[in-house]
Motif scaffolding. Structure first.
Motif, PDB file in Angstrom:
ATOM      1  N   ALA A 110       0.842  -1.211   0.000  1.00 43.59           N
ATOM      2  CA  ALA A 110       0.000   0.000   0.000  1.00 43.59           C
ATOM      3  C   ALA A 110       0.872   1.254   0.000  1.00 43.59           C
ATOM      4  O   ALA A 110       0.562   2.228  -0.705  1.00 43.59           O
ATOM      5  N   ASP A 111       1.960   1.237   0.758  1.00 42.14           N
ATOM      6  CA  ASP A 111       2.890   2.369   0.756  1.00 42.14           C
ATOM      7  C   ASP A 111       3.461   2.594  -0.643  1.00 42.14           C
ATOM      8  O   ASP A 111       3.584   3.737  -1.106  1.00 42.14           O
ATOM      9  N   ALA A 112       3.799   1.503  -1.327  1.00 42.67           N
ATOM     10  CA  ALA A 112       4.348   1.605  -2.685  1.00 42.67           C
ATOM     11  C   ALA A 112       3.321   2.184  -3.647  1.00 42.67           C
ATOM     12  O   ALA A 112       3.663   2.992  -4.517  1.00 42.67           O
ATOM     13  N   VAL A 113       2.052   1.787  -3.484  1.00 42.07           N
ATOM     14  CA  VAL A 113       0.986   2.325  -4.353  1.00 42.07           C
ATOM     15  C   VAL A 113       0.856   3.829  -4.142  1.00 42.07           C
ATOM     16  O   VAL A 113       0.802   4.606  -5.095  1.00 42.07           O
ATOM     17  N   ARG A 114       0.806   4.248  -2.876  1.00 42.18           N
ATOM     18  CA  ARG A 114       0.685   5.691  -2.595  1.00 42.18           C
ATOM     19  C   ARG A 114       1.885   6.467  -3.121  1.00 42.18           C
ATOM     20  O   ARG A 114       1.733   7.556  -3.679  1.00 42.18           O
ATOM     21  N   ALA A 115       3.072   5.920  -2.963  1.00 44.89           N
ATOM     22  CA  ALA A 115       4.291   6.611  -3.400  1.00 44.89           C
ATOM     23  C   ALA A 115       4.390   6.710  -4.920  1.00 44.89           C
ATOM     24  O   ALA A 115       4.955   7.672  -5.446  1.00 44.89           O
ATOM     25  N   ALA A 116       3.823   5.733  -5.621  1.00 46.93           N
ATOM     26  CA  ALA A 116       3.934   5.706  -7.080  1.00 46.93           C
ATOM     27  C   ALA A 116       3.150   6.838  -7.738  1.00 46.93           C
ATOM     28  O   ALA A 116       3.563   7.365  -8.766  1.00 46.93           O
ATOM     29  N   GLY A 117       2.007   7.196  -7.170  1.00 45.44           N
ATOM     30  CA  GLY A 117       1.213   8.290  -7.727  1.00 45.44           C
ATOM     31  C   GLY A 117       0.676   8.006  -9.123  1.00 45.44           C
ATOM     32  O   GLY A 117       0.533   8.932  -9.917  1.00 45.44           O
ATOM     33  N   VAL A 118       0.398   6.754  -9.417  1.00 45.86           N
ATOM     34  CA  VAL A 118      -0.136   6.378 -10.724  1.00 45.86           C
ATOM     35  C   VAL A 118      -1.441   5.614 -10.535  1.00 45.86           C
ATOM     36  O   VAL A 118      -1.829   5.309  -9.415  1.00 45.86           O
ATOM     37  N   ARG A 119      -2.112   5.292 -11.652  1.00 43.88           N
ATOM     38  CA  ARG A 119      -3.391   4.586 -11.559  1.00 43.88           C
ATOM     39  C   ARG A 119      -3.247   3.083 -11.437  1.00 43.88           C
ATOM     40  O   ARG A 119      -4.125   2.408 -10.922  1.00 43.88           O
ATOM     41  N   VAL A 120      -2.152   2.508 -11.937  1.00 45.14           N
ATOM     42  CA  VAL A 120      -1.948   1.061 -11.908  1.00 45.14           C
ATOM     43  C   VAL A 120      -0.538   0.766 -11.400  1.00 45.14           C
ATOM     44  O   VAL A 120       0.428   1.347 -11.893  1.00 45.14           O
ATOM     45  N   VAL A 121      -0.447  -0.130 -10.411  1.00 38.70           N
ATOM     46  CA  VAL A 121       0.856  -0.583  -9.920  1.00 38.70           C
ATOM     47  C   VAL A 121       0.882  -2.102 -10.018  1.00 38.70           C
ATOM     48  O   VAL A 121      -0.040  -2.782  -9.566  1.00 38.70           O
ATOM     49  N   VAL A 122       1.939  -2.641 -10.608  1.00 42.37           N
ATOM     50  CA  VAL A 122       2.086  -4.076 -10.807  1.00 42.37           C
ATOM     51  C   VAL A 122       3.139  -4.591  -9.826  1.00 42.37           C
ATOM     52  O   VAL A 122       4.207  -4.000  -9.682  1.00 42.37           O
TER      53      VAL A 122
END
Length: 56
Positions: free
Chosen positions: A27-39
């Motif tokens: 979840a931290d990685a998703v928030r940090a990425a700032g994009v719509r899709v994280v793989v």
């Protein structure tokens, strides 16, 4: 005009059999990425353990 679809690839540090902690790091990685899709890599929530308990 459509907004471009931005995708990120992430591989957070994980711990074996620590699904709750690994999920928090994902979840931290998703928030940090700032994009719509994280793989993420397959089995990264279980810490790459084939013997991990099944998840709902």
């Amino acid at each position: 005009m459509r907004t471009p679809l931005r995708i990120a690839v992430a591989q957070p540090l994980t711990r074996s059999h620590d699904v709750e902690g690994n999920a928090a790091r994902h979840a931290d990685a998703v928030r940090a990425a700032g994009v719509r899709v994280v793989v993420f890599p397959e089995m990264s929530l279980t810490g790459y353990e084939l013997t991990a308990a099944p998840l709902d």
